[in-house]
Structures are given as C-alpha cells and as structure tokens.
Design a protein around this motif. Structure first.
Motif, PDB file in Angstrom:
ATOM      1  N   CYS A 179     173.946  43.706-110.567  1.00  0.00           N
ATOM      2  CA  CYS A 179     173.484  42.477-111.199  1.00  0.00           C
ATOM      3  C   CYS A 179     172.765  42.775-112.515  1.00  0.00           C
ATOM      4  CB  CYS A 179     172.561  41.731-110.250  1.00  0.00           C
ATOM      5  SG  CYS A 179     171.949  40.189-110.933  1.00  0.00           S
ATOM      6  N   CYS A 209     168.847  41.057-112.456  1.00  0.00           N
ATOM      7  CA  CYS A 209     167.739  41.684-111.730  1.00  0.00           C
ATOM      8  C   CYS A 209     167.890  43.194-111.667  1.00  0.00           C
ATOM      9  CB  CYS A 209     167.650  41.116-110.323  1.00  0.00           C
ATOM     10  SG  CYS A 209     169.086  41.495-109.312  1.00  0.00           S
ATOM     11  N   GLY A 264     167.939  42.032-106.540  1.00  0.00           N
ATOM     12  CA  GLY A 264     168.241  40.818-105.793  1.00  0.00           C
ATOM     13  C   GLY A 264     167.648  39.590-106.465  1.00  0.00           C
ATOM     14  N   CYS A 265     168.519  38.602-106.786  1.00  0.00           N
ATOM     15  CA  CYS A 265     168.047  37.367-107.418  1.00  0.00           C
ATOM     16  C   CYS A 265     169.062  36.269-107.117  1.00  0.00           C
ATOM     17  CB  CYS A 265     167.895  37.568-108.934  1.00  0.00           C
ATOM     18  SG  CYS A 265     169.464  37.759-109.801  1.00  0.00           S
ATOM     19  N   CYS A 291     172.883  36.949-108.157  1.00  0.00           N
ATOM     20  CA  CYS A 291     173.670  37.851-107.291  1.00  0.00           C
ATOM     21  C   CYS A 291     173.535  37.471-105.825  1.00  0.00           C
ATOM     22  CB  CYS A 291     173.260  39.295-107.513  1.00  0.00           C
ATOM     23  SG  CYS A 291     171.520  39.642-107.172  1.00  0.00           S
TER      24      CYS A 291
END
Ligand SMILES: [Zn+2]
Length: 252
Positions: A172, A175, A179-180, A183
């Motif tokens: 991604c 981020c 993790g955000c 994604c």
C-alpha cells in the motif's frame, strides 16, 4: 484598456490518457512496441485464439455487446496480441508488445464498473522466458507508477490464456503496508493479473512451443488512476465535469 483580456480555455489530456501515455513511455523505454487494433472484433480473435472456446464458462465474465454472431465489441485488448503474434517473424527477434485501448463488457454500471473501460495488456514471447522475467517487469512497473519503495507479491489465480496465472498485489502506497482504509487494512492492494502464456494460445498463433514461451499481463489504466489519485467512482472519468477534470492539469 483596463478591461481584463479574454482568456483562452486551453484543454488538457484526460487523466486516463495521461496515465496511458505514462505507461506507454515506461514500456517503450524497456523496448516494447505499442500496437493498437480494432474495437469491433471477431469472436475468433477475442475468444477462440485466447483459449476461450464457445461455451467456456469464462465467457460469462466477459459478456459484451454483439454486432452479430461473429462480431462483437472486444472485451479485452488480448485480440491485438493474437493478431500480432500470428504475424510475428521470430527469425527477426523476440516479440515485446503492449496493446492499450478501450474495451467493453455488459457490466452493470456502479462505482467500480463501467460498460466501457480501458486496458493495457503486455506480451513477451522469446526463448528462455521465465516467471522471474515477469516478476522483475511487474516490480519495475509498480515502482514506476506507485513509488520506488513498493514491493509486490504474486498470488495464484486463473485465466484461460495463462498457466500458471497470478494476481499481483503491491504494498500500500498510502500506509506503506501498516494497514489503512485504502488497502482494507491488509497492507496490500491488488493491481493487475498476469501469468505465463498458455501453450494453446501460442499454438493457436502457430508458434512452436518447444522453442518459445512467454509471459503476459493486463492492467486497467482506469483502476491505476483511481488508486493513484484516490478516486472512488469510475463514472467520474466519463461525466465531463470540468471541476473533476481540471484537477489533473499537467504542464506541457
Ligand atoms: Zn494501506
């Protein structure tokens, strides 16, 4: 004398055209030729040559607009590859090509689907082509479009015209993999499909599979632009809203 002059409204390339131009430049720099072909295509080239015979279940996913029983609006730009492969003289060297252009499917229009969209497909056929060549190419592409820090991973998948087939994920770029929302908290974003060219596709075009092999990939410039610029509705591309389009003004 003091009245403001008339300003010219100068047009700009559409954001998808900008994305396609950029991708073409990238691949030409790696020695690929850019080939275009008909959008009204024969069933033979769109499906049969791509190892998707009549009644193959993969045709369901690629239902399209039919002109008559033999002519249709192409569902991918793969038929351009079939046409080029058929004509290619391997005594003159390997085939390295991309085929960008418009494609059509009988999809319901929603935020991520449109009955008309764009594809850019690539094909390399030569002696001694391996999956490592494919992976290196896709990594270079991902870094070019989404940033130099990107990594990729390949997941097993299925396409009728490649074996083995893979889905390609990129780390991604929002981020960096932590993790955000972009994604979906996985750290990875699916960006394209690829694989080693199915021997049937090569045989259909008269290529000797004991000597030659290759890889192929297909990506969506619409999807790439949506990811790169954080656009959440594909229909924004086609509504001719200047407030949307003018955000992508580029110099030159
Ligand atoms: Zn993320």
């Amino acid at each position: 004398m003091t009245l403001p002059g008339n300003q010219d409204q100068r047009g700009v390339s559409h954001v998808i055209v900008q994305m396609m131009d950029d991708l073409e430049d990238f691949f030409m720099g790696m020695g690929y030729q850019v080939v275009s072909g008909p959008e009204v295509e024969e069933d033979h080239y769109n499906f049969e040559m791509m190892n998707i015979p009549a009644n193959h279940p993969a045709r369901d996913m690629q239902d399209t607009f039919y002109i008559n029983n033999e002519l249709l609006m192409r569902t991918h730009t793969s038929p351009v590859q079939a046409r080029t492969l058929e004509k290619h003289d391997f005594s003159q060297g390997p085939l390295k090509m991309i085929s960008p252009g418009r494609v059509y499917r009988r999809d319901t229009d929603d935020a991520t689907h449109s009955h008309q969209f764009h594809q850019l497909e690539g094909l390399v056929v030569d002696k001694h082509i391996t999956m490592a060549d494919l992976k290196g190419t896709l990594l270079a592409l991902s870094k070019h479009v989404f940033g130099q820090d990107r990594e990729i991973r390949l997941r097993p998948s299925y396409f009728p015209f490649t074996e083995p087939s893979v889905e390609v994920d990129v780390t991604c770029f929002r981020c960096g993999g932590k993790g955000c929302a972009v994604c979906k908290y996985t750290g990875w974003i699916e960006v394209l499909g690829a694989g080693m060219v199915h021997p049937n596709v090569l045989r259909n075009a008269g290529v000797d599979t004991d000597v030659y092999g290759g890889f192929a990939f297909g990506l969506g410039p619409d999807r790439f632009a949506m990811l790169k610029y954080g656009i959440d509705d594909i229909r924004s591309f086609y509504q001719n809203d200047l407030r949307f389009l003018n955000q992508f003004k580029q110099e030159g």
